[in-house]
Design a protein around this motif. Structure first.
Motif, PDB file in Angstrom:
ATOM      1  N   LEU A   7       0.472  -1.421  -0.416  1.00 45.77           N
ATOM      2  CA  LEU A   7       0.453  -0.096  -0.605  1.00 45.77           C
ATOM      3  C   LEU A   7       1.008   1.194   0.007  1.00 45.77           C
ATOM      4  O   LEU A   7       2.054   1.562   0.507  1.00 45.77           O
ATOM      5  CB  LEU A   7      -1.192  -0.277   0.735  1.00 45.77           C
ATOM      6  CG  LEU A   7      -2.343  -0.548   1.057  1.00 45.77           C
ATOM      7  CD1 LEU A   7      -3.417  -1.193   2.387  1.00 45.77           C
ATOM      8  CD2 LEU A   7      -2.535  -0.747  -0.151  1.00 45.77           C
ATOM      9  N   CYS A   8       0.417   2.154  -0.614  1.00 43.01           N
ATOM     10  CA  CYS A   8       1.253   3.518  -0.773  1.00 43.01           C
ATOM     11  C   CYS A   8       1.291   3.651   0.480  1.00 43.01           C
ATOM     12  O   CYS A   8      -0.200   3.947   1.310  1.00 43.01           O
ATOM     13  CB  CYS A   8       0.115   4.607  -1.349  1.00 43.01           C
ATOM     14  SG  CYS A   8       0.361   6.005  -0.890  1.00 43.01           S
ATOM     15  N   GLU A   9       2.304   4.574   1.440  1.00 50.38           N
ATOM     16  CA  GLU A   9       2.362   5.048   2.608  1.00 50.38           C
ATOM     17  C   GLU A   9       2.289   5.745   3.150  1.00 50.38           C
ATOM     18  O   GLU A   9       2.278   6.443   4.002  1.00 50.38           O
ATOM     19  CB  GLU A   9       4.353   5.020   2.739  1.00 50.38           C
ATOM     20  CG  GLU A   9       5.173   4.101   2.490  1.00 50.38           C
ATOM     21  CD  GLU A   9       6.402   4.301   2.609  1.00 50.38           C
ATOM     22  OE1 GLU A   9       7.299   3.714   1.828  1.00 50.38           O
ATOM     23  OE2 GLU A   9       6.931   5.167   3.684  1.00 50.38           O
ATOM     24  N   GLN A  10       1.696   6.961   2.313  1.00 50.67           N
ATOM     25  CA  GLN A  10       1.070   9.073   2.468  1.00 50.67           C
ATOM     26  C   GLN A  10      -0.532   8.484   2.570  1.00 50.67           C
ATOM     27  O   GLN A  10      -1.313   8.100   3.917  1.00 50.67           O
ATOM     28  CB  GLN A  10       0.963   9.593   0.934  1.00 50.67           C
ATOM     29  CG  GLN A  10       0.771  10.803   2.228  1.00 50.67           C
ATOM     30  CD  GLN A  10       1.988  11.481   2.624  1.00 50.67           C
ATOM     31  OE1 GLN A  10       3.175  10.497   2.335  1.00 50.67           O
ATOM     32  NE2 GLN A  10       2.074  12.380   2.768  1.00 50.67           N
ATOM     33  N   CYS A  11      -1.607   7.587   1.577  1.00 50.62           N
ATOM     34  CA  CYS A  11      -2.815   7.524   1.845  1.00 50.62           C
ATOM     35  C   CYS A  11      -3.461   6.127   2.168  1.00 50.62           C
ATOM     36  O   CYS A  11      -4.264   5.839   2.342  1.00 50.62           O
ATOM     37  CB  CYS A  11      -3.823   7.972   0.899  1.00 50.62           C
ATOM     38  SG  CYS A  11      -3.102   6.202  -0.803  1.00 50.62           S
ATOM     39  N   LYS A  12      -2.378   5.006   2.174  1.00 52.40           N
ATOM     40  CA  LYS A  12      -2.398   3.951   3.175  1.00 52.40           C
ATOM     41  C   LYS A  12      -3.987   3.288   2.739  1.00 52.40           C
ATOM     42  O   LYS A  12      -4.191   2.391   2.821  1.00 52.40           O
ATOM     43  CB  LYS A  12      -2.603   4.219   4.148  1.00 52.40           C
ATOM     44  CG  LYS A  12      -0.946   4.270   5.027  1.00 52.40           C
ATOM     45  CD  LYS A  12      -1.298   3.918   7.160  1.00 52.40           C
ATOM     46  CE  LYS A  12       0.481   4.341   7.157  1.00 52.40           C
ATOM     47  NZ  LYS A  12       0.888   5.591   7.225  1.00 52.40           N
ATOM     48  N   LYS A  13      -3.865   3.483   0.988  1.00 57.15           N
ATOM     49  CA  LYS A  13      -5.440   3.038   0.626  1.00 57.15           C
ATOM     50  C   LYS A  13      -5.048   2.781  -0.769  1.00 57.15           C
ATOM     51  O   LYS A  13      -5.432   0.970  -1.519  1.00 57.15           O
ATOM     52  CB  LYS A  13      -6.439   3.834   0.282  1.00 57.15           C
ATOM     53  CG  LYS A  13      -7.474   4.329   1.510  1.00 57.15           C
ATOM     54  CD  LYS A  13      -8.318   5.143   1.148  1.00 57.15           C
ATOM     55  CE  LYS A  13      -8.353   6.856   2.646  1.00 57.15           C
ATOM     56  NZ  LYS A  13      -8.303   7.854   2.108  1.00 57.15           N
ATOM     57  N   ARG A  14      -4.528   3.617  -1.052  1.00 54.97           N
ATOM     58  CA  ARG A  14      -4.215   3.194  -2.808  1.00 54.97           C
ATOM     59  C   ARG A  14      -2.649   1.751  -2.710  1.00 54.97           C
ATOM     60  O   ARG A  14      -2.037   1.861  -1.956  1.00 54.97           O
ATOM     61  CB  ARG A  14      -3.688   4.287  -3.852  1.00 54.97           C
ATOM     62  CG  ARG A  14      -5.636   4.357  -4.021  1.00 54.97           C
ATOM     63  CD  ARG A  14      -5.959   5.542  -4.674  1.00 54.97           C
ATOM     64  NE  ARG A  14      -4.897   6.624  -4.510  1.00 54.97           N
ATOM     65  CZ  ARG A  14      -5.402   7.368  -3.395  1.00 54.97           C
ATOM     66  NH1 ARG A  14      -6.787   7.533  -3.432  1.00 54.97           N
ATOM     67  NH2 ARG A  14      -4.860   8.523  -3.348  1.00 54.97           N
ATOM     68  N   THR A  15      -2.648   1.177  -3.953  1.00 56.50           N
ATOM     69  CA  THR A  15      -1.866   0.616  -3.897  1.00 56.50           C
ATOM     70  C   THR A  15      -0.311   1.187  -4.784  1.00 56.50           C
ATOM     71  O   THR A  15      -0.613   2.873  -5.618  1.00 56.50           O
ATOM     72  CB  THR A  15      -1.663  -1.076  -5.585  1.00 56.50           C
ATOM     73  OG1 THR A  15      -3.341  -1.368  -4.976  1.00 56.50           O
ATOM     74  CG2 THR A  15      -0.782  -1.654  -5.787  1.00 56.50           C
ATOM     75  N   LEU A  33       4.996   4.729  -3.073  1.00 55.93           N
ATOM     76  CA  LEU A  33       3.806   5.914  -2.896  1.00 55.93           C
ATOM     77  C   LEU A  33       2.856   5.385  -4.429  1.00 55.93           C
ATOM     78  O   LEU A  33       3.596   4.579  -5.204  1.00 55.93           O
ATOM     79  CB  LEU A  33       3.626   7.345  -3.526  1.00 55.93           C
ATOM     80  CG  LEU A  33       5.469   8.403  -2.624  1.00 55.93           C
ATOM     81  CD1 LEU A  33       5.281   8.291  -3.129  1.00 55.93           C
ATOM     82  CD2 LEU A  33       3.910   8.242  -1.252  1.00 55.93           C
ATOM     83  N   CYS A  34       1.667   5.650  -4.134  1.00 57.39           N
ATOM     84  CA  CYS A  34       0.468   5.482  -5.778  1.00 57.39           C
ATOM     85  C   CYS A  34       0.839   6.771  -6.648  1.00 57.39           C
ATOM     86  O   CYS A  34       1.086   8.015  -5.717  1.00 57.39           O
ATOM     87  CB  CYS A  34      -0.821   5.123  -4.646  1.00 57.39           C
ATOM     88  SG  CYS A  34      -1.606   7.212  -4.420  1.00 57.39           S
ATOM     89  N   GLY A  35       0.396   7.239  -7.395  1.00 61.52           N
ATOM     90  CA  GLY A  35       0.776   7.341  -8.743  1.00 61.52           C
ATOM     91  C   GLY A  35      -0.240   9.292  -7.946  1.00 61.52           C
ATOM     92  O   GLY A  35       0.687  10.444  -8.075  1.00 61.52           O
ATOM     93  N   GLU A  36      -0.829   9.178  -7.402  1.00 63.41           N
ATOM     94  CA  GLU A  36      -1.632  10.017  -7.328  1.00 63.41           C
ATOM     95  C   GLU A  36      -0.775  10.772  -5.727  1.00 63.41           C
ATOM     96  O   GLU A  36      -0.469  11.756  -5.532  1.00 63.41           O
ATOM     97  CB  GLU A  36      -3.205   9.922  -6.270  1.00 63.41           C
ATOM     98  CG  GLU A  36      -4.071  11.055  -6.927  1.00 63.41           C
ATOM     99  CD  GLU A  36      -5.846  10.438  -6.820  1.00 63.41           C
ATOM    100  OE1 GLU A  36      -6.530   9.140  -7.533  1.00 63.41           O
ATOM    101  OE2 GLU A  36      -6.484  10.543  -5.893  1.00 63.41           O
ATOM    102  N   CYS A  37      -0.583  10.373  -4.893  1.00 67.09           N
ATOM    103  CA  CYS A  37      -0.163  11.141  -3.812  1.00 67.09           C
ATOM    104  C   CYS A  37       1.682  11.392  -4.169  1.00 67.09           C
ATOM    105  O   CYS A  37       1.704  12.679  -3.881  1.00 67.09           O
ATOM    106  CB  CYS A  37       0.577   9.161  -2.516  1.00 67.09           C
ATOM    107  SG  CYS A  37      -1.081   9.356  -1.594  1.00 67.09           S
ATOM    108  N   ALA A  38       2.176  10.737  -5.262  1.00 64.52           N
ATOM    109  CA  ALA A  38       3.298  11.018  -5.869  1.00 64.52           C
ATOM    110  C   ALA A  38       2.856  12.521  -6.902  1.00 64.52           C
ATOM    111  O   ALA A  38       4.086  13.262  -6.374  1.00 64.52           O
ATOM    112  CB  ALA A  38       4.040  10.165  -7.057  1.00 64.52           C
TER     113      ALA A  38
HETATM  114 ZN   LIG Z   1      -1.263   7.057  -1.926  1.00 61.21          ZN
END
Ligand SMILES: [Zn+2]
Ligand SMILES: [Zn+2]
Lengths: 188, 337
Positions: A7-15, A33-38
């Motif tokens: 899981l993404c370390e930032q949002c902990k939701k998306r892959t 990170l996921c693409g969005e959080c990045a």
């Molecule tokens: Zn994320």
């Protein structure tokens, strides 16, 4: 325990599909990170520039279809230095895997799915699995099916005001759910 | 009694069938990334249930190189398994022969070897052992990729089915090359030789499945079995063609080979294999009598350098001494009957 997806370390939701790694004053920092959080972190200046992204473990073909992703890198697929790409779970380098054909762990297959897919296609012709599955997984699937069937019956019993039967079904569901907590700690 | 002391179905052309299931535990990295402590944990988990079934445990880190090589010669372990650095263990049961290797190329490989052609029976035995371990452990598995293995080539069923074939007539007719490329299209591979380290093929081939993903277990087993039967038919045809030719040259060669095998004082591995092939064909053609396929299989394995050396009361110190020992062993076994 190996997680089946990271899981993404930032949002902990998306892959997590982007693995950021930077070296500053001899100290290294890495983020998954996921693409969005990045994208967000780059806009806010938290992470510096696209060239310090060491690569994407996502399928290059799905990255092509993801506009945001493509924009973010400014180029469609980043050709990363394979030696620096490490499996987030076992730490084995992608270059080592491609070199001796030995995958480091179960997680490598999802972490490097994009990079390994041409190899898998040439080995197995793009097929997906048919045949035996582990007995624990089989049992888990059977339990999930049974639970959803019991829940349906429970709903039906309630709407039909058969409360005695509803109580019995609720007990049965509870027993099954407890079992799930007991050994439902694996993949899938 | 081991697989090489016995004969099975279609033994005029099939030495043995090897079926292997390759599995890994989801909770640990694959052997290539595995630390010794984790490897020991896996051994602790997987060995005791098999020992309880009567499997003999052989700790490969503790045995000599020659002992390890001998297990490879008997096909109970692969050369790659024998050269693993960390803790790794072989668990062995005979009749039916089942060799379970732990922390080698995968965490768990269950291999059943039966004499003759019998893929389904061998698979059933291997599956029985898998069931013992499967319920207690979370196996690495992905719905699309199947059982996750260290080598991407084994993904899917993680099933390897191979058959050791003796095809002297086909080998001589030189159509093996085109046969091999045809088999490649079916997802099978045909390689010459009896295991690693033996350079001359001498009519011995190994047919095995290359594709493990997308076909289920039964399809793979049936494919190997059916193709084997087709190859045996062609071998039989080629042998019939040989019989039609004036037989005296071939008979002469086979009789000479039999005589050398029975009376030479020195036999090198290479020469033994050549004689082995002639005599085995001679039995099938009715030229050689009084020697059985199982005796030849026994000699094939027990005449291999490491196994031969281990069987001696005093270790042969030179190549020459080993060749003398091999000749002695061959004659002792052939005269027993
Ligand atoms: Zn994320
Ligand atoms: Zn890994």
């Amino acid at each position: 325990m190996i997680k089946s997806t990271m899981l993404c370390e930032q949002c902990k939701k998306r892959t997590a599909t982007v693995f950021y790694n930077e070296k500053l004053n001899g100290r290294s920092r890495s983020l998954s990170l996921c693409g969005e959080c990045a994208s967000k972190l780059r806009e806010s200046g938290e992470i510096r520039d696209v060239t310090s992204m060491i690569g994407s473990f996502a399928d290059p073909f799905s990255a092509l279809q993801d506009e945001r992703f493509g924009d973010f890198f400014g180029l469609r697929i980043l050709r990363a230095k394979e030696e620096k790409i490490l499996c987030p779970c076992c730490g084995r380098a992608l270059a080592a895997i491609l070199n001796d054909g030995k995958v480091g762990c179960a997680e490598c297959y999802s972490a490097f799915s994009g990079e390994l897919s041409p190899l898998l296609r040439s080995l197995h012709g793009g097929a997906t699995h048919r045949g035996r599955i582990p007995s624990r997984l089989l049992a888990r699937r059977a339990r999930i099916e049974q639970l959803s069937r019991l829940r349906e019956e429970l709903q039906k019993a309630i709407t039909e005001e058969k409360f005695e039967e509803a109580a019995r079904l609720r007990d049965e569901i509870r027993v099954l759910e407890e079992q799930k907590e007991g050994n439902g700690n694996g993949l899938v | 009694m081991a697989w090489y002391n016995d004969r099975g179905k279609a033994s005029e052309s099939v030495l043995c069938t090897k079926v292997q299931l390759r599995r890994n535990l989801g909770a640990y990295p694959f052997p290539v990334s595995l630390e010794a402590a984790s490897a020991n944990e896996i051994l602790q988990k997987l060995s005791p249930p098999l020992e309880a079934l009567g499997f003999r445990k052989i700790n490969f880190s503790d045995i000599s190189a020659i002992m390890a090589t001998s297990y490879v010669e008997k096909h109970y372990a692969s050369p790659a398994f024998a050269s693993v650095g960390g803790p790794h263990v072989l668990l062995l049961q005979e009749k039916p022969d089942i060799a379970v290797t732990l922390c080698g190329e995968d965490h768990l490989r269950i291999c059943c070897i039966l004499p003759g052609l019998d893929p389904k029976e061998a698979f059933a035995h291997a599956s029985e052992i898998e069931r013992v371990l499967d319920g207690e452990n979370e196996l690495a598995f992905d719905p699309d990729l199947g059982y996750l293995t260290q080598s991407p080539a084994d993904l899917g069923t993680g099933l390897s089915v191979s058959v050791m074939l003796f095809l002297p007539a086909l080998a001589e007719s030189l159509c093996i090359g085109s046969l091999a490329s045809h088999l490649g299209k079916l997802g099978l591979s045909l390689r010459g030789g009896f295991g690693e380290g033996v350079s001359t093929s001498c009519g011995l081939f190994e047919l095995s499945n290359r594709v493990t993903l997308g076909k289920d277990e039964n399809e793979i087993l049936s494919l190997v079995e059916e193709v084997t039967l087709q190859i045996l038919e062609r071998e039989e045809e080629a042998r019939r063609a040989i019989r039609k030719e004036p037989l005296d040259r071939l008979t002469d060669r086979i009789r000479r080979s039999e005589a050398i095998l029975k009376s030479a004082l020195l036999l090198s591995s290479e020469e033994f294999l050549r004689l082995f092939a002639d005599v085995r064909l001679g039995i099938a053609l009715g030229i050689v009598r009084g020697i059985t396929y199982e005796q030849l299989s026994t000699l094939l394995v027990e005449g291999m350098p490491a196994t031969l050396t281990l069987s001696a009361d005093t270790t042969p110190r030179s190549e020459h001494a080993r060749d003398a020992l091999r000749a002695k062993r061959v004659q002792a076994l052939l005269h027993e009957a």
